[in-house]
Design a protein around this motif. Sequence first.
Motif, short mmCIF file in Angstrom:
data_model
loop_
_atom_site.label_atom_id
_atom_site.label_comp_id
_atom_site.label_asym_id
_atom_site.label_seq_id
_atom_site.Cartn_x
_atom_site.Cartn_y
_atom_site.Cartn_z
N GLY A 171 0.77 -1.16 -0.22
CA GLY A 171 0.07 0.04 0.06
C GLY A 171 0.88 1.36 -0.04
O GLY A 171 0.50 2.16 -0.71
N ARG A 172 1.87 1.26 0.90
CA ARG A 172 2.65 2.34 0.76
C ARG A 172 3.46 2.73 -0.34
O ARG A 172 3.51 3.71 -0.99
CB ARG A 172 3.84 2.32 1.85
N VAL A 173 4.04 1.59 -1.09
CA VAL A 173 4.71 1.55 -2.39
C VAL A 173 3.68 1.99 -3.44
O VAL A 173 3.84 2.99 -4.37
CB VAL A 173 5.34 0.38 -2.97
N ARG A 174 2.53 1.51 -3.50
CA ARG A 174 1.42 2.01 -4.40
C ARG A 174 1.05 3.52 -4.04
O ARG A 174 1.06 4.34 -5.16
CB ARG A 174 0.15 1.23 -4.09
N ASP A 175 0.86 4.12 -2.79
CA ASP A 175 0.78 5.52 -2.75
C ASP A 175 1.86 6.18 -3.16
O ASP A 175 1.38 7.32 -3.81
CB ASP A 175 0.43 5.62 -1.14
N ILE A 176 3.24 5.93 -2.92
CA ILE A 176 4.19 6.69 -3.57
C ILE A 176 4.17 6.89 -4.84
O ILE A 176 4.33 7.94 -5.64
CB ILE A 176 5.53 6.32 -2.91
N TYR A 177 3.85 5.76 -5.54
CA TYR A 177 3.86 5.51 -7.14
C TYR A 177 2.60 6.76 -7.57
O TYR A 177 2.90 7.39 -8.52
CB TYR A 177 3.55 4.29 -7.60
N VAL A 178 1.63 6.39 -7.02
CA VAL A 178 0.48 7.33 -7.36
C VAL A 178 0.84 8.90 -7.18
O VAL A 178 0.51 9.68 -8.10
CB VAL A 178 -0.85 7.07 -6.63
N ARG A 179 1.44 9.16 -6.23
CA ARG A 179 1.81 10.45 -5.66
C ARG A 179 2.70 11.07 -6.76
O ARG A 179 2.67 12.06 -7.09
CB ARG A 179 1.99 10.54 -4.44
N GLU A 180 3.81 10.18 -6.94
CA GLU A 180 4.87 10.72 -7.90
C GLU A 180 4.39 10.94 -9.44
O GLU A 180 4.90 11.08 -10.10
CB GLU A 180 6.13 9.97 -7.71
N ASN A 181 3.22 10.15 -9.75
CA ASN A 181 2.93 10.07 -11.16
C ASN A 181 1.67 10.99 -11.52
O ASN A 181 1.08 10.77 -12.41
CB ASN A 181 2.79 8.54 -11.46
#
Length: 107
Positions: free
Chosen positions: A89-99
């Motif tokens: 979930g944390r990795v997914r959140d970072i990916y979404v935020r950065e993209n």
Amino acid sequence: EYVNKGPDRPVNNWRDRATCLRGLACVNRVFPSRTLAEAIAEVRPNIIAKGSDYAEYAFSPLILKACDEIGARIVITQAHKRSATQIIGRVRDIYVRENSDKPAAKA
């Protein structure tokens, strides 16, 4: 295959997980099993170590019987729980935020 997890899980397949476990000095043997009771009967360990998330867990009569038959005891670790679901979930959140500011790809 033998893990009861949610959608898109487990992240690593059985072979990859087994390879990681075999790399631990304290691990004597890794093999697939469908249930903990089956694993206990096959391996006949002295100790069954479960994570702190099992502290309030009521083990099934089959597991308790399998332990009793070989004299094994269940030990609950005090180690901090590492949740793969939370890490994903944390990795997914970072990916979404950065993209989120990038235009969507065209099909």
